[in-house]
Design a protein around this motif. Structure first.
Motif, short mmCIF file in Angstrom:
data_model
loop_
_atom_site.label_atom_id
_atom_site.label_comp_id
_atom_site.label_asym_id
_atom_site.label_seq_id
_atom_site.Cartn_x
_atom_site.Cartn_y
_atom_site.Cartn_z
N ALA A 75 37.71 -35.48 16.54
CA ALA A 75 37.28 -34.08 16.58
C ALA A 75 38.16 -33.21 15.69
CB ALA A 75 37.28 -33.57 18.02
N ASP A 76 39.47 -33.46 15.73
CA ASP A 76 40.41 -32.70 14.90
C ASP A 76 40.19 -32.99 13.42
OD1 ASP A 76 41.54 -31.53 17.10
OD2 ASP A 76 43.25 -32.90 17.21
N VAL A 77 40.07 -34.27 13.09
CA VAL A 77 39.84 -34.64 11.68
C VAL A 77 38.52 -34.07 11.20
CG1 VAL A 77 39.44 -36.56 10.12
CG2 VAL A 77 41.24 -36.72 11.83
N GLY A 78 37.49 -34.18 12.02
CA GLY A 78 36.18 -33.67 11.63
C GLY A 78 36.19 -32.17 11.40
N ALA A 79 36.88 -31.45 12.26
CA ALA A 79 36.95 -29.99 12.10
C ALA A 79 37.55 -29.62 10.76
CB ALA A 79 37.77 -29.38 13.23
N GLY A 80 38.51 -30.41 10.30
CA GLY A 80 39.12 -30.16 9.01
C GLY A 80 38.18 -30.38 7.84
N GLU A 81 37.10 -31.12 8.09
CA GLU A 81 36.10 -31.39 7.05
C GLU A 81 34.79 -30.63 7.29
OE1 GLU A 81 36.92 -33.03 4.46
OE2 GLU A 81 38.87 -33.73 5.23
N GLY A 82 34.82 -29.69 8.24
CA GLY A 82 33.62 -28.91 8.53
C GLY A 82 32.60 -29.66 9.36
N ILE A 83 33.04 -30.68 10.08
CA ILE A 83 32.16 -31.50 10.91
C ILE A 83 32.45 -31.22 12.37
CG2 ILE A 83 31.56 -33.86 11.60
CD1 ILE A 83 32.51 -34.76 8.80
N THR A 84 31.40 -31.04 13.15
CA THR A 84 31.54 -30.89 14.60
C THR A 84 31.11 -32.18 15.27
OG1 THR A 84 31.08 -28.51 14.51
CG2 THR A 84 30.82 -29.60 16.64
N PHE A 85 32.06 -32.91 15.81
CA PHE A 85 31.75 -34.12 16.57
C PHE A 85 31.56 -33.75 18.04
CE2 PHE A 85 34.05 -36.43 13.09
CZ PHE A 85 33.01 -37.28 12.73
N ASP A 86 30.41 -34.09 18.58
CA ASP A 86 30.14 -33.84 20.00
C ASP A 86 29.82 -35.18 20.66
OD1 ASP A 86 29.38 -33.08 22.51
OD2 ASP A 86 28.08 -31.43 21.87
N PHE A 87 30.85 -35.85 21.13
CA PHE A 87 30.67 -37.17 21.71
C PHE A 87 30.07 -37.12 23.11
CE2 PHE A 87 34.00 -37.73 18.50
CZ PHE A 87 33.46 -38.77 17.77
N THR A 88 30.01 -35.94 23.70
CA THR A 88 29.39 -35.84 25.02
C THR A 88 27.87 -35.91 24.93
OG1 THR A 88 29.30 -33.40 24.94
CG2 THR A 88 31.30 -34.41 25.84
#
Length: 231
Positions: A75-88
């Motif tokens: 989630a942290d890495v994705g945020a840095g690339e403009g990606i929102t990971f929602d694993f829920t």
């Protein structure tokens, strides 16, 4: 220059790697002369065609105790690339049909359409909790990426492209691809993992200058822990 990217829609690091490689391309002089092709790969071909919560499947495979840390890091890495990971919300589902549509996109509509569809499918899987095996949803995603609706509907109603996609996956394994993303430059140099954009830029420059002897794979291939997802 020819760049082939082996990746799976169900791989979060493939999403990160795509964004980082695109940033490298944007900074690379002569990027318009680079042909980028996405090649299919299935991390887990045994994943059922019926969707189930991704979190449950990952917990069964890697252990629930490790899952929160892995997801938080992504989630942290994705945020840095403009990606929102929602694993829920994410749904685990077999990705072969989605790879077939990506094959159609490349074959009949070109690399730009394929890249747009790849991005759309990754967002659908990891951000929106969509079922990327559902034919109706796949059709909508394909149309958004510029594919013809009638062609996609007819394609999904057939087995077209199935043998070709399976053959490409088998060829990738024969080549030694065991984790994704794997970036192959000019059919000679391979870089594994979601490298930083600066690293991708350096590799592009080396390949352009024909001075690189090889590009060593990165990461240790442990699950999805170090920039790539292993089988």
């Amino acid at each position: 220059m020819k760049v082939e990217i082996y990746s799976d829609i169900a791989c979060p690091w493939c999403y990160v790697g795509k964004r980082r490689f695109e940033r490298a391309l944007a900074a690379f002089p002569g990027a318009e002369d680079i042909q980028v092709t996405y090649r299919p790969y299935e991390l887990d071909p045994t994943t059922p065609a019926e969707p189930a919560p991704l979190r449950e499947r990952l917990a069964a495979k890697f252990g629930a105790a490790n899952l929160d840390g892995m997801n938080a890091r992504l989630a942290d890495v994705g945020a840095g690339e403009g990606i929102t990971f929602d694993f829920t919300q994410a749904l685990a589902v077999n990705t072969l049909t989605a790879h077939r549509v990506l094959w159609l996109a490349l074959t009949e509509f070109g690399p730009a359409a394929q890249a747009a569809l790849k991005d759309r499918l990754l967002a659908a899987y990891f951000t929106e909790g969509e079922n990327v095996a559902d034919h109706d949803r796949l059709t909508e995603f394909a149309v958004e990426a510029g594919l013809d609706r009638d062609r996609v509907v007819a394609f999904l109603a057939s087995d077209e492209g199935t043998d070709e996609v399976r053959r490409e996956i088998a060829e990738a394994r024969e080549m030694g691809v065991t984790a994704v993303p794997t970036f192959v430059f000019e059919g000679k140099w391979a870089v594994q993992g979601a490298q930083e954009a600066s690293t991708f830029l350096q590799v592009l420059e080396q390949v352009r200058d024909q001075s690189a002897e090889s590009a060593a794979p990165a990461g240790d291939g442990d699950a999805c822990a170090d920039g790539s997802c292993a089988v």
